[in-house]
Design a protein around this motif. Structure first.
Motif, PDB file in Angstrom:
ATOM      1  N   THR A  29       0.807  -1.209   0.000  1.00 33.37           N
ATOM      2  CA  THR A  29       0.000   0.000   0.000  1.00 33.37           C
ATOM      3  C   THR A  29       0.843   1.264   0.000  1.00 33.37           C
ATOM      4  O   THR A  29       0.555   2.214  -0.701  1.00 33.37           O
ATOM      5  CB  THR A  29      -0.944   0.007   1.222  1.00 33.37           C
ATOM      6  N   ARG A  30       1.919   1.299   0.758  1.00 32.28           N
ATOM      7  CA  ARG A  30       2.716   2.514   0.888  1.00 32.28           C
ATOM      8  C   ARG A  30       3.711   2.717  -0.248  1.00 32.28           C
ATOM      9  O   ARG A  30       4.368   3.734  -0.323  1.00 32.28           O
ATOM     10  CB  ARG A  30       3.432   2.548   2.235  1.00 32.28           C
ATOM     11  N   SER A  31       3.843   1.741  -1.148  1.00 30.64           N
ATOM     12  CA  SER A  31       4.829   1.880  -2.214  1.00 30.64           C
ATOM     13  C   SER A  31       4.225   1.916  -3.619  1.00 30.64           C
ATOM     14  O   SER A  31       4.944   1.869  -4.602  1.00 30.64           O
ATOM     15  CB  SER A  31       5.841   0.730  -2.137  1.00 30.64           C
ATOM     16  N   VAL A  32       2.908   2.012  -3.725  1.00 33.55           N
ATOM     17  CA  VAL A  32       2.251   2.020  -5.033  1.00 33.55           C
ATOM     18  C   VAL A  32       1.830   3.445  -5.377  1.00 33.55           C
ATOM     19  O   VAL A  32       1.162   4.115  -4.591  1.00 33.55           O
ATOM     20  CB  VAL A  32       1.025   1.077  -5.035  1.00 33.55           C
ATOM     21  N   PHE A  33       2.256   3.905  -6.556  1.00 35.22           N
ATOM     22  CA  PHE A  33       1.909   5.239  -7.046  1.00 35.22           C
ATOM     23  C   PHE A  33       1.110   5.127  -8.328  1.00 35.22           C
ATOM     24  O   PHE A  33       1.211   4.147  -9.052  1.00 35.22           O
ATOM     25  CB  PHE A  33       3.176   6.053  -7.343  1.00 35.22           C
ATOM     26  N   LYS A  34       0.345   6.158  -8.615  1.00 33.68           N
ATOM     27  CA  LYS A  34      -0.405   6.234  -9.866  1.00 33.68           C
ATOM     28  C   LYS A  34       0.083   7.461 -10.621  1.00 33.68           C
ATOM     29  O   LYS A  34       0.221   8.540 -10.041  1.00 33.68           O
ATOM     30  CB  LYS A  34      -1.892   6.358  -9.546  1.00 33.68           C
ATOM     31  N   LEU A  35       0.363   7.300 -11.891  1.00 28.35           N
ATOM     32  CA  LEU A  35       0.731   8.434 -12.738  1.00 28.35           C
ATOM     33  C   LEU A  35      -0.550   9.062 -13.270  1.00 28.35           C
ATOM     34  O   LEU A  35      -1.344   8.396 -13.919  1.00 28.35           O
ATOM     35  CB  LEU A  35       1.599   7.991 -13.911  1.00 28.35           C
ATOM     36  N   ALA A  36      -0.742  10.333 -12.987  1.00 24.20           N
ATOM     37  CA  ALA A  36      -1.937  11.043 -13.445  1.00 24.20           C
ATOM     38  C   ALA A  36      -1.503  12.234 -14.287  1.00 24.20           C
ATOM     39  O   ALA A  36      -0.616  12.985 -13.893  1.00 24.20           O
ATOM     40  CB  ALA A  36      -2.763  11.510 -12.257  1.00 24.20           C
ATOM     41  N   ARG A  37      -2.121  12.394 -15.436  1.00 23.04           N
ATOM     42  CA  ARG A  37      -1.811  13.541 -16.286  1.00 23.04           C
ATOM     43  C   ARG A  37      -2.212  14.843 -15.612  1.00 23.04           C
ATOM     44  O   ARG A  37      -3.226  14.909 -14.933  1.00 23.04           O
ATOM     45  CB  ARG A  37      -2.569  13.449 -17.597  1.00 23.04           C
TER      46      ARG A  37
END
Length: 167
Positions: A29-37
């Motif tokens: 949970t603490r290491s997952v990122f989402k790339l958002a434009r």
């Protein structure tokens, strides 16, 4: 990200660390990122693919915290800097979505960087993540150890690591 470790002198920001290459615990949970434009339509295009040179925000997993967290960096100053190395601060912030949270994905090879602008990023491609406002790259160094409740991890900071005038 460590939401139990607040960064001083910044409004609601939390420490960001990385693990050493030999100790990969996998996604959590603490290491997952989402790339958002940042913009739905920009000069590069409007499709669903991430491309080199595109402005993005790195958003934390939505299940990590009650507020939306984004990776931010601030201009380096004596009071706002990374705690171990003293380099530029990189932190997860719940404050407003401003230009401090905008990043660009660059190609690793400086000779190919301009030519690759607008090309799709393939899974597994090595990339550089550059802060738009300060033009400094996101970095982590094994020499900069940070101790937290998860063990000893590497500090994440913003610094252009150079040797012999070459990034």
């Amino acid at each position: 990200m460590d939401i139990g470790d607040r960064v001083p002198n910044v409004e609601e920001a939390y420490q960001v660390t990385s693990t050493s290459s030999g100790q990969n615990p996998g996604p959590m949970t603490r290491s997952v990122f989402k790339l958002a434009r940042v913009e739905d339509v920009d000069m590069i295009g409007s499709d669903e693919f991430m491309r080199f040179g595109q402005k993005v925000r790195l958003e934390a997993n939505q299940y990590l915290f009650r507020k939306k967290l984004s990776l931010v960096s601030y201009k380096h100053s004596p009071t706002i800097c990374s705690p171990v190395s003293g380099n530029g601060l990189a932190a997860a912030s719940a404050s407003r979505q401003d230009y401090n949270s905008v990043w660009v994905i660059d190609h690793v090879d400086p000779n190919m960087r301009f030519e690759m602008q607008g090309e799709c990023i393939k899974a597994g491609d090595p990339v550089l993540i550059r802060h738009v406002q300060t033009c400094v790259f996101l970095a982590s160094d094994v020499k900069q150890k940070y101790k937290n409740e998860f063990g000893t991890e590497n500090e994440v900071h913003c610094q252009n690591h150079c040797t012999l005038n070459k990034s």
